[in-house]
Scaffold this motif. Structure first.
Motif, PDB file in Angstrom:
ATOM      1  N   VAL A   1       0.832  -1.207   0.000  1.00  0.00           N
ATOM      2  CA  VAL A   1       0.000   0.000   0.000  1.00  0.00           C
ATOM      3  C   VAL A   1       0.870   1.262   0.000  1.00  0.00           C
ATOM      4  N   TYR A   2       2.026   1.230   0.633  1.00  0.00           N
ATOM      5  CA  TYR A   2       2.909   2.402   0.692  1.00  0.00           C
ATOM      6  C   TYR A   2       3.711   2.611  -0.591  1.00  0.00           C
ATOM      7  N   LEU A   3       3.808   1.583  -1.414  1.00  0.00           N
ATOM      8  CA  LEU A   3       4.569   1.711  -2.660  1.00  0.00           C
ATOM      9  C   LEU A   3       3.818   2.529  -3.704  1.00  0.00           C
ATOM     10  N   ARG A   4       2.539   2.807  -3.452  1.00  0.00           N
ATOM     11  CA  ARG A   4       1.760   3.625  -4.391  1.00  0.00           C
ATOM     12  C   ARG A   4       2.235   5.077  -4.420  1.00  0.00           C
ATOM     13  N   ARG A   5       3.109   5.455  -3.495  1.00  0.00           N
ATOM     14  CA  ARG A   5       3.676   6.811  -3.481  1.00  0.00           C
ATOM     15  C   ARG A   5       4.655   7.032  -4.634  1.00  0.00           C
ATOM     16  N   PHE A   6       5.180   5.940  -5.172  1.00  0.00           N
ATOM     17  CA  PHE A   6       6.169   6.041  -6.240  1.00  0.00           C
ATOM     18  C   PHE A   6       5.473   6.158  -7.591  1.00  0.00           C
ATOM     19  N   PRO A   7       6.056   6.904  -8.527  1.00  0.00           N
ATOM     20  CA  PRO A   7       5.483   6.981  -9.875  1.00  0.00           C
ATOM     21  C   PRO A   7       5.579   5.638 -10.597  1.00  0.00           C
ATOM     22  N   GLU A   8       4.683   5.428 -11.530  1.00  0.00           N
ATOM     23  CA  GLU A   8       4.692   4.200 -12.336  1.00  0.00           C
ATOM     24  C   GLU A   8       6.049   4.016 -12.993  1.00  0.00           C
TER      25      GLU A   8
ATOM     26  N   ARG B   1      16.545   0.085  -1.452  1.00  0.00           N
ATOM     27  CA  ARG B   1      16.805   0.555  -0.090  1.00  0.00           C
ATOM     28  C   ARG B   1      16.928   2.078  -0.033  1.00  0.00           C
ATOM     29  N   GLU B   2      17.666   2.653  -0.961  1.00  0.00           N
ATOM     30  CA  GLU B   2      17.902   4.100  -0.946  1.00  0.00           C
ATOM     31  C   GLU B   2      16.623   4.894  -1.201  1.00  0.00           C
ATOM     32  N   THR B   3      15.795   4.452  -2.153  1.00  0.00           N
ATOM     33  CA  THR B   3      14.555   5.190  -2.427  1.00  0.00           C
ATOM     34  C   THR B   3      13.570   5.051  -1.271  1.00  0.00           C
ATOM     35  N   LEU B   4      13.543   3.888  -0.627  1.00  0.00           N
ATOM     36  CA  LEU B   4      12.663   3.708   0.529  1.00  0.00           C
ATOM     37  C   LEU B   4      13.108   4.603   1.685  1.00  0.00           C
TER      38      LEU B   4
ATOM     39  N   MET C   1      12.187   8.324   0.879  1.00  0.00           N
ATOM     40  CA  MET C   1      10.754   8.598   0.979  1.00  0.00           C
ATOM     41  C   MET C   1      10.242   8.466   2.417  1.00  0.00           C
ATOM     42  N   GLY C   2      11.109   8.061   3.339  1.00  0.00           N
ATOM     43  CA  GLY C   2      10.710   7.925   4.729  1.00  0.00           C
ATOM     44  C   GLY C   2       9.942   6.659   5.048  1.00  0.00           C
ATOM     45  N   LEU C   3       9.927   5.705   4.125  1.00  0.00           N
ATOM     46  CA  LEU C   3       9.218   4.443   4.374  1.00  0.00           C
ATOM     47  C   LEU C   3      10.044   3.497   5.231  1.00  0.00           C
TER      48      LEU C   3
END
Length: 73
Positions: free
Chosen positions: A6-13, A19-22, A25-27
């Motif tokens: 559900v939290y991955l929907r923050r990323f663009p298609e 690890r770095e992108t998570l 984004m503060g996930l």
């Protein structure tokens, strides 16, 4: 560290999620021993995941949306 789909929907298609992108984004709050993607939630677009672990349900949902998964360690 566990992250639900559900939290991955923050990323663009089409994004590459690792690890770095998570972290950015503060996930994920800190560098953990590993990151596992869990299947809670839905996603309707493809992402490319590079994570330590992924649950069977999460794998099915990501691949059904056209995404790819690479397990790294």
């Amino acid at each position: 560290a566990a992250v639900n789909i559900v939290y991955l929907r923050r990323f663009p298609e089409g994004s590459v999620v690792d690890r770095e992108t998570l972290l950015s984004m503060g996930l994920v709050k800190r560098k953990a021993d590993g990151i596992k993607i869990l299947g809670k939630g839905e996603i309707g677009f493809p992402l490319s995941l590079k994570v330590d672990m992924i649950s069977r349900g999460a794998r099915q949902k990501i691949e059904a949306a056209g995404g790819t998964i690479v397990e790294v360690s």
